[in-house]
Design an enzyme around this catalytic site. Structure first.
Site, PDB file in Angstrom:
ATOM      1  N   ALA A 152       6.489   1.155  -2.537  1.00 64.17           N
ATOM      2  CA  ALA A 152       5.147   1.639  -2.867  1.00 64.17           C
ATOM      3  C   ALA A 152       4.453   0.822  -3.955  1.00 64.17           C
ATOM      4  O   ALA A 152       3.284   1.081  -4.269  1.00 64.17           O
ATOM      5  CB  ALA A 152       5.213   3.099  -3.303  1.00 64.17           C
ATOM      6  N   LYS A 153       5.136  -0.153  -4.533  1.00 63.07           N
ATOM      7  CA  LYS A 153       4.527  -0.953  -5.603  1.00 63.07           C
ATOM      8  C   LYS A 153       3.432  -1.861  -5.051  1.00 63.07           C
ATOM      9  O   LYS A 153       3.347  -2.107  -3.843  1.00 63.07           O
ATOM     10  CB  LYS A 153       5.593  -1.804  -6.297  1.00 63.07           C
ATOM     11  CG  LYS A 153       6.737  -1.012  -6.907  1.00 63.07           C
ATOM     12  CD  LYS A 153       6.283  -0.065  -7.997  1.00 63.07           C
ATOM     13  CE  LYS A 153       7.483   0.593  -8.680  1.00 63.07           C
ATOM     14  NZ  LYS A 153       7.094   1.593  -9.682  1.00 63.07           N
TER      15      LYS A 153
END
Length: 380
Positions: A197-198
């Site tokens: 999700a970064k």
């Protein structure tokens, strides 16, 4: 439903290049410490404008390995103190504990949610060895203030840059050369996470250390490989923390588009800033200027409200998914209750009680952004 973050859609946007590259790795027969990992380390070090990049299995290991390496090099010893923001994901605190060091929790400034420099100075003791700023939500901490503080007291600076891939500090720092410095080059060493999700995310876990310090990089790399630099010869009591070839390949592909994706995140943030009816709704933001710049890559766009839970339920009913970062601060977690359960940190607790994260994927359309704003403004 507008998803908070549609990872499937993001990964699909890199096709067919992504699948073709992964298939080549699968057929290569080489899956660890190969060409793909070496190439990504070189690319990411160049991107961050550092000399060294040491890839790791995840972001927690990256931070832990920095501290373990400093212990092996005699820079830190068991029980030494590290000043760390209280309002962070628990992994930041765990990395210090795993290395046998003592986290000292520092309140943030509510306006930025980043470390309060004046408060940090009040925590310094003869056992303090480093300051660990977290670039929370993608916004760079006050690195000039942290640099000045570290210089006065002879402390190391270690960045937790897990949420700030690509953020740029345009004000320069003494001895750092160029006035435009990226997260990862603002300190003695920095740690990144490549959790999916970064802003720069792999297809699984991954992490990296960036630094100009060759001795630190060599030591951290050795500790990450069972304490070995030569096969079956072990200098340290190491761990196993390695980025595999598949993840390195994914990261190289995604790195080429990181600046473009970050720019899109800033566009969405600008739209939120300009068009949400902040005053009427009693909402607050960490964005306090009309012009949003590269010092914030908006991994998260937070809003703050005493009616946070009610607002979240309302947006869910409107088909808008949101998240909370984070519902329980580290010092209130059962895992750290023994060490910090009695500590009172009212600013940190307010942040964790009021924070709500709006969707800010780089693939969010203008129409979706407008719909989110309209729904928020209709909240009674």
């Amino acid at each position: 439903m507008i998803k908070y973050l549609d990872l499937q859609k993001i990964n699909a946007s890199f096709e067919p290049e992504l699948s073709d590259a992964l298939l080549r790795v699968c057929h290569s027969g080489w899956y660890l410490y190969g060409e793909a990992t070496a190439r990504f380390e070189q690319e990411f070090a160049a991107y961050c404008d550092t000399v060294h990049c040491v890839s790791t299995g995840n972001g927690l290991d990256a931070l832990t390995l920095i501290f373990l390496a400093y212990r092996e090099l005699g820079v830190m010893d068991a029980g030494d103190e590290i000043i760390v923001p209280a309002n962070t994901y628990i992994a930041t605190v765990l990395s210090i504990l795993r290395a046998g060091l003592k986290p000292v929790l520092c309140e943030p400034a509510f306006e930025t949610c980043n470390m309060d420099i004046t408060y940090a100075e009040s925590l310094i003791t003869p056992r303090t060895r480093a300051i660990l700023p977290v670039h929370l939500y993608g916004r760079l901490a006050d690195m000039q203030g942290i640099y000045d503080l570290a210089t006065r007291y002879g402390l190391k600076i270690i960045e937790d840059a897990a949420q700030a891939h690509g953020a740029i500090w345009n004000k320069g720092l003494p001895g750092k050369g160029s006035p435009a410095l990226r997260a990862g080059s603002l300190s003695d060493a920095a740690a990144f996470s490549f959790y999916p999700a970064k802003n720069l995310g792999a297809l699984g876990d991954g992490g990296a250390i960036t630094t100009h310090d060759a001795e630190l990089a060599t030591t951290a790399r050795s500790i990450a490989n069972y304490g070995s630099t030569e096969k079956y010869v072990h200098l340290y009591q190491g761990i196993n923390s390695r980025l595999d070839e598949l993840q390195a390949t994914v990261l190289s592909i995604k790195l080429s588009r990181l600046d473009k994706d970050n720019a899109r995140r800033r566009e969405i943030a600008q739209s939120y800033k300009e068009n949400i009816d902040w005053q009427r709704l009693g909402l607050q933001s960490t964005v306090h200027t009309d012009h949003i710049n590269e010092a914030n890559v908006f991994h998260i766009f937070p809003v703050f409200s005493p009616r946070r839970n009610e607002l979240q339920r309302y947006l869910t009913q409107c088909g808008i998914s949101t998240q909370i970062h984070y519902p329980i601060p580290p010092h209130r977690q059962e895992a750290l209750k023994k060490e910090y359960g009695m500590q009172q940190l009212p600013i940190t607790e307010r942040i964790h009680n009021e924070e709500l994260s709006l969707p800010i994927s780089p693939l969010l359309t203008n129409e979706e952004t407008e719909h989110i704003i309209n729904r928020i403004n209709a909240f009674i």
